[in-house]
Design a protein around this motif. Structure first.
Motif, PDB file in Angstrom:
ATOM      1  N   PHE A  15     -88.710  25.541  49.912  1.00 19.83           N
ATOM      2  CA  PHE A  15     -89.311  24.206  50.027  1.00 19.83           C
ATOM      3  C   PHE A  15     -89.065  23.638  51.429  1.00 19.83           C
ATOM      4  O   PHE A  15     -89.984  23.142  52.098  1.00 19.83           O
ATOM      5  N   TYR A  16     -87.821  23.745  51.877  1.00 18.20           N
ATOM      6  CA  TYR A  16     -87.446  23.257  53.215  1.00 18.20           C
ATOM      7  C   TYR A  16     -88.216  24.013  54.302  1.00 18.20           C
ATOM      8  O   TYR A  16     -88.791  23.399  55.214  1.00 18.20           O
ATOM      9  N   ALA A  17     -88.240  25.335  54.209  1.00 23.02           N
ATOM     10  CA  ALA A  17     -88.890  26.161  55.245  1.00 23.02           C
ATOM     11  C   ALA A  17     -90.382  25.853  55.340  1.00 23.02           C
ATOM     12  O   ALA A  17     -90.940  25.762  56.444  1.00 23.02           O
ATOM     13  N   LEU A  18     -91.038  25.685  54.195  1.00 22.60           N
ATOM     14  CA  LEU A  18     -92.481  25.418  54.192  1.00 22.60           C
ATOM     15  C   LEU A  18     -92.794  24.042  54.781  1.00 22.60           C
ATOM     16  O   LEU A  18     -93.751  23.885  55.543  1.00 22.60           O
ATOM     17  N   LEU A  19     -91.981  23.031  54.411  1.00 25.86           N
ATOM     18  CA  LEU A  19     -92.200  21.687  54.955  1.00 25.86           C
ATOM     19  C   LEU A  19     -91.968  21.677  56.465  1.00 25.86           C
ATOM     20  O   LEU A  19     -92.718  21.051  57.221  1.00 25.86           O
ATOM     21  N   LYS A  20     -90.928  22.374  56.893  1.00 28.00           N
ATOM     22  CA  LYS A  20     -90.607  22.412  58.325  1.00 28.00           C
ATOM     23  C   LYS A  20     -91.711  23.114  59.112  1.00 28.00           C
ATOM     24  O   LYS A  20     -92.125  22.646  60.177  1.00 28.00           O
ATOM     25  N   LYS A  21     -92.198  24.212  58.558  1.00 25.00           N
ATOM     26  CA  LYS A  21     -93.263  24.974  59.235  1.00 25.00           C
ATOM     27  C   LYS A  21     -94.543  24.149  59.316  1.00 25.00           C
ATOM     28  O   LYS A  21     -95.248  24.164  60.340  1.00 25.00           O
ATOM     29  N   ALA A  22     -94.868  23.422  58.248  1.00 26.57           N
ATOM     30  CA  ALA A  22     -96.086  22.603  58.230  1.00 26.57           C
ATOM     31  C   ALA A  22     -95.961  21.365  59.106  1.00 26.57           C
ATOM     32  O   ALA A  22     -96.960  20.725  59.441  1.00 26.57           O
ATOM     33  N   ASN A  23     -94.693  20.992  59.448  1.00 27.42           N
ATOM     34  CA  ASN A  23     -94.439  19.839  60.312  1.00 27.42           C
ATOM     35  C   ASN A  23     -95.026  18.548  59.724  1.00 27.42           C
ATOM     36  O   ASN A  23     -95.587  17.718  60.436  1.00 27.42           O
ATOM     37  N   PHE A  24     -94.909  18.398  58.408  1.00 31.66           N
ATOM     38  CA  PHE A  24     -95.367  17.159  57.759  1.00 31.66           C
ATOM     39  C   PHE A  24     -94.435  16.009  58.131  1.00 31.66           C
ATOM     40  O   PHE A  24     -93.211  16.163  58.149  1.00 31.66           O
ATOM     41  N   LEU A  45     -78.567  18.210  53.819  1.00 36.33           N
ATOM     42  CA  LEU A  45     -78.863  18.006  55.238  1.00 36.33           C
ATOM     43  C   LEU A  45     -80.241  18.556  55.589  1.00 36.33           C
ATOM     44  O   LEU A  45     -80.994  17.941  56.356  1.00 36.33           O
ATOM     45  N   LYS A  46     -80.587  19.710  55.028  1.00 34.39           N
ATOM     46  CA  LYS A  46     -81.911  20.291  55.288  1.00 34.39           C
ATOM     47  C   LYS A  46     -83.012  19.409  54.706  1.00 34.39           C
ATOM     48  O   LYS A  46     -84.046  19.176  55.342  1.00 34.39           O
ATOM     49  N   LEU A  47     -82.783  18.914  53.481  1.00 29.24           N
ATOM     50  CA  LEU A  47     -83.779  18.044  52.856  1.00 29.24           C
ATOM     51  C   LEU A  47     -83.943  16.745  53.645  1.00 29.24           C
ATOM     52  O   LEU A  47     -85.057  16.245  53.815  1.00 29.24           O
ATOM     53  N   ARG A  48     -82.830  16.219  54.132  1.00 27.77           N
ATOM     54  CA  ARG A  48     -82.908  15.010  54.967  1.00 27.77           C
ATOM     55  C   ARG A  48     -83.733  15.268  56.227  1.00 27.77           C
ATOM     56  O   ARG A  48     -84.523  14.429  56.654  1.00 27.77           O
ATOM     57  N   GLU A  49     -83.579  16.449  56.784  1.00 26.28           N
ATOM     58  CA  GLU A  49     -84.299  16.822  58.010  1.00 26.28           C
ATOM     59  C   GLU A  49     -85.810  16.814  57.797  1.00 26.28           C
ATOM     60  O   GLU A  49     -86.569  16.477  58.712  1.00 26.28           O
ATOM     61  N   VAL A  50     -86.271  17.188  56.583  1.00 22.58           N
ATOM     62  CA  VAL A  50     -87.716  17.269  56.351  1.00 22.58           C
ATOM     63  C   VAL A  50     -88.260  16.070  55.556  1.00 22.58           C
ATOM     64  O   VAL A  50     -89.384  16.117  55.071  1.00 22.58           O
TER      65      VAL A  50
END
Length: 218
Positions: A15-24, A45-50
């Motif tokens: 979930f984190y990787a896909l959101l980060k890649k999509a840059n939403f 921390l990862k979820l907060r980042e995205v």
């Protein structure tokens, strides 16, 4: 929103990787148990980042006796630890509190309130709103507590489905309900002013409102 276990961790990582890649550029909120917070700071921390903005954390109660009665399978220390972790990470949160059930005592209520006060809920301004201290568990058919209430003579056809065993707790509940009817209009008034102060950059008013909010939270 589950974080514990290999499968859940793998899902969250994806979930984190896909959101980060999509840059939403999004913000989202999640509901989470306290034991999902403890031990998973890296995922939070990862979820907060995205975009994770707020956690509705199902604390329910800080009394171990009350947690056991609610069959939460969690310790009150884990509830405290979870809130401290969220505060440390700077994620906003709303603690879900169920302060009342048929066997609640005044000592249980006082223990909860003292624990809540010790947590300094305004740390980093992460708590989203004042704690709702009048929440009572609702007895619905099919729940274990519903059978307990019927079997032990606590049943009553009111909004929660039972009477409190302790009459002083009944009075306390009524007082808190009355207080709750008084507070929302006041909170809404200051919230409206806070939005206006943000819009027009009124720093002095923002600081004044912060002090007022502080007193309301207390």
């Amino acid at each position: 929103f589950a974080l514990n276990g290999a499968n859940n961790r793998k899902w969250v990582e994806t979930f984190y990787a896909l959101l980060k890649k999509a840059n939403f550029k999004i913000h989202f909120d999640v509901d989470m148990r306290a034991n999902e917070v403890v031990g998973n700071e890296d995922l939070l921390l990862k979820l907060r980042e995205v975009g994770l903005e707020t956690i509705l954390i199902g604390v329910e109660n800080f009394s171990q006796k009350e947690l056991n009665f609610l069959e939460k399978s969690i310790s009150w220390e884990s509830n405290v630890q979870a809130i401290k972790i969220i505060q440390k990470l700077g994620i906003k949160y709303v603690p879900g509190i169920l302060l009342f059930n048929p066997l609640t005592t005044l000592d249980d209520i006082l223990f909860n309130l003292r624990t809540i006060k010790s947590l300094d809920l305004r740390t980093n301004n992460t708590v989203v709103k004042p704690i709702t201290a009048y929440g009572a568990i609702i007895s619905s058919p099919g729940l274990t507590i519903h059978k307990f209430i019927k079997d032990n003579g606590y049943y009553k056809g009111n909004e929660r489905g039972y009477v409190f065993a302790n009459k002083d707790v009944e009075l306390c509940f009524e007082i808190l309900q009355h207080w709750n009817q008084m507070m929302p209009p006041e909170i809404l008034k200051y919230r409206t002013l806070d939005i206006a102060a943000d819009e027009f950059g009124l720093i002095d008013l923002k600081n004044e409102l912060k002090e007022i909010y502080s007193r309301i939270y207390e």
